[in-house]
Design a protein around this motif. Sequence first.
Motif, PDB file in Angstrom:
ATOM      1  N   ARG A  68     -50.668  -1.706  -5.139  1.00 31.86           N
ATOM      2  CA  ARG A  68     -51.440  -2.722  -5.850  1.00 31.86           C
ATOM      3  C   ARG A  68     -52.739  -2.967  -5.094  1.00 31.86           C
ATOM      4  N   ILE A  69     -53.864  -2.887  -5.797  1.00 34.64           N
ATOM      5  CA  ILE A  69     -55.186  -2.991  -5.158  1.00 34.64           C
ATOM      6  C   ILE A  69     -55.559  -4.475  -5.087  1.00 34.64           C
ATOM      7  N   ILE A  70     -55.085  -5.137  -4.055  1.00 35.57           N
ATOM      8  CA  ILE A  70     -55.252  -6.589  -3.950  1.00 35.57           C
ATOM      9  C   ILE A  70     -56.650  -6.958  -3.457  1.00 35.57           C
ATOM     10  N   ASP A  71     -57.290  -6.072  -2.699  1.00 33.10           N
ATOM     11  CA  ASP A  71     -58.603  -6.417  -2.155  1.00 33.10           C
ATOM     12  C   ASP A  71     -59.723  -6.270  -3.185  1.00 33.10           C
ATOM     13  N   GLN A  72     -59.402  -5.838  -4.377  1.00 34.99           N
ATOM     14  CA  GLN A  72     -60.395  -5.753  -5.447  1.00 34.99           C
ATOM     15  C   GLN A  72     -60.440  -7.084  -6.188  1.00 34.99           C
ATOM     16  N   SER A  73     -61.624  -7.648  -6.341  1.00 36.43           N
ATOM     17  CA  SER A  73     -61.771  -8.970  -6.953  1.00 36.43           C
ATOM     18  C   SER A  73     -62.267  -8.850  -8.383  1.00 36.43           C
ATOM     19  N   THR A 120     -58.404  -7.604 -12.795  1.00 32.03           N
ATOM     20  CA  THR A 120     -59.229  -6.478 -12.349  1.00 32.03           C
ATOM     21  C   THR A 120     -59.009  -5.223 -13.200  1.00 32.03           C
ATOM     22  N   THR A 121     -58.238  -5.326 -14.270  1.00 32.40           N
ATOM     23  CA  THR A 121     -57.980  -4.180 -15.139  1.00 32.40           C
ATOM     24  C   THR A 121     -59.208  -3.834 -15.972  1.00 32.40           C
ATOM     25  N   ASP A 122     -59.592  -2.560 -15.961  1.00 31.63           N
ATOM     26  CA  ASP A 122     -60.624  -2.034 -16.845  1.00 31.63           C
ATOM     27  C   ASP A 122     -59.904  -1.258 -17.953  1.00 31.63           C
ATOM     28  N   VAL A 123     -59.840  -1.857 -19.143  1.00 32.43           N
ATOM     29  CA  VAL A 123     -59.037  -1.291 -20.223  1.00 32.43           C
ATOM     30  C   VAL A 123     -59.514   0.122 -20.578  1.00 32.43           C
TER      31      VAL A 123
END
Length: 433
Positions: free
Chosen positions: A66-71, A394-397
């Motif tokens: 899981r990319i937690i450091d991405q805001s 942070t999801t890019d559909v």
Amino acid sequence: MTISSSLNAGVAGLSANASRLATISDNISNSSTFGYKRAETDFHSLVLANSQGSYSAGGVRVTNQRIIDQSGSLVATDNATDIAVRGRGMFPVVSQSAISTGNVENSMMLQTTASFRTDAEGYLRSPAGLVLMAWPADADGAIPNYPRNSAVGLAPVKIDANQSAGQATTEMALALNLPAISTDETSDGAAEAISIQYYDNLGKSANLSVVFTPTVPATGSSNEWTMTVSDSASGGAVVGEYTLTFDDTRGAGGTLQSVATVSGGAYDPVTGILGVNVAGGPIDLSIGTLGNSQGLTQLSTNFTPVSISKNGTQVGSLTSIEIDQNGYVRASFDTGVNQVLYQIPMIDVPNINGLEAVDGQAYRISPDSGEFFMWDAGDGPTGEIVAYAREESTTDVASELTDLIQTQRAYSSNAKVIQTVDEMLQETTNIKR
């Protein structure tokens, strides 16, 4: 053996792509979930030892992260206790059950955004059931020196909607002009008086009565006054008496020359403050420094109160709760008092992506994340708190749908490999017939 390894590799490929499909599905389904951090599935080849020119397919392995450091982007809301972090820091939360069992310190979780509202018990709780944690302030609004590498000291943020608050008066400043003619030999010696309202420790109103009595000489002018301070809360008792002498020289004329203490707290010539001990405790009364025209003066013929200032307020009712960028939870009262109740710390770990994800867009400290450290918001590497805001997913559909197409093709290709191996095995068995 080579045919069998091909079959195993195809099966591994199906499993790997199925795992990737699961993360894509999770990302797409949470594309509108505030605070959601997208997950990624990475493929790693498994290489087996080969011998004598033959090749054995090892297949593929997957790791999920899981990319937690991405805001995500911040969006504005109309709720003062909707908060998000601008930066890499996170704020502490705890479950309602942990509060009920008293296991708050060992149940701390972290979040980057949440919508908090007071529940039936007054706790600031999110829709996921997580309660905001912070350092409680002392009665004067100061935050004690709590440990920064431990949850000891953190407490659930609890707001009493019916709470009241007031501030006792501890400081006063008095500036006025006394008539110079009152200390002349022709004066009738009439006293001048002024009353100053203050608030005691219980928020009740009381008054300081300050009376100035001139000293009238037989001849000439004395330029001397006796200042008597009485407290209504002490039954009108005198709490201070002072002899004031004013300068009559050119340039400094009309300013204080000396202050002699008869009773009460001593006068400090450096600060211009004298202490009077009222029923609720001491009050610092400022009358100005020697030679300064900003406090008490003696000029002309009129008694003129210039300004009276004091701190302290009467008891007021809570009107709103605000959270500022430094993490201070402030209560505003209808009397204008703004009081600090808590400070929300910003928590950082060496490896943010090593945190363990749990329900409700929350995370736990894990061996992979490393030990945590608590910073003040706006200080250090953690960033600041933004109120009236939420962090988007942070999801890019579009990217996820593209990955979905690729995953579907890869899955179909692996299925085709299995089908081909099956047909080859069938041909092998047909040789015997």
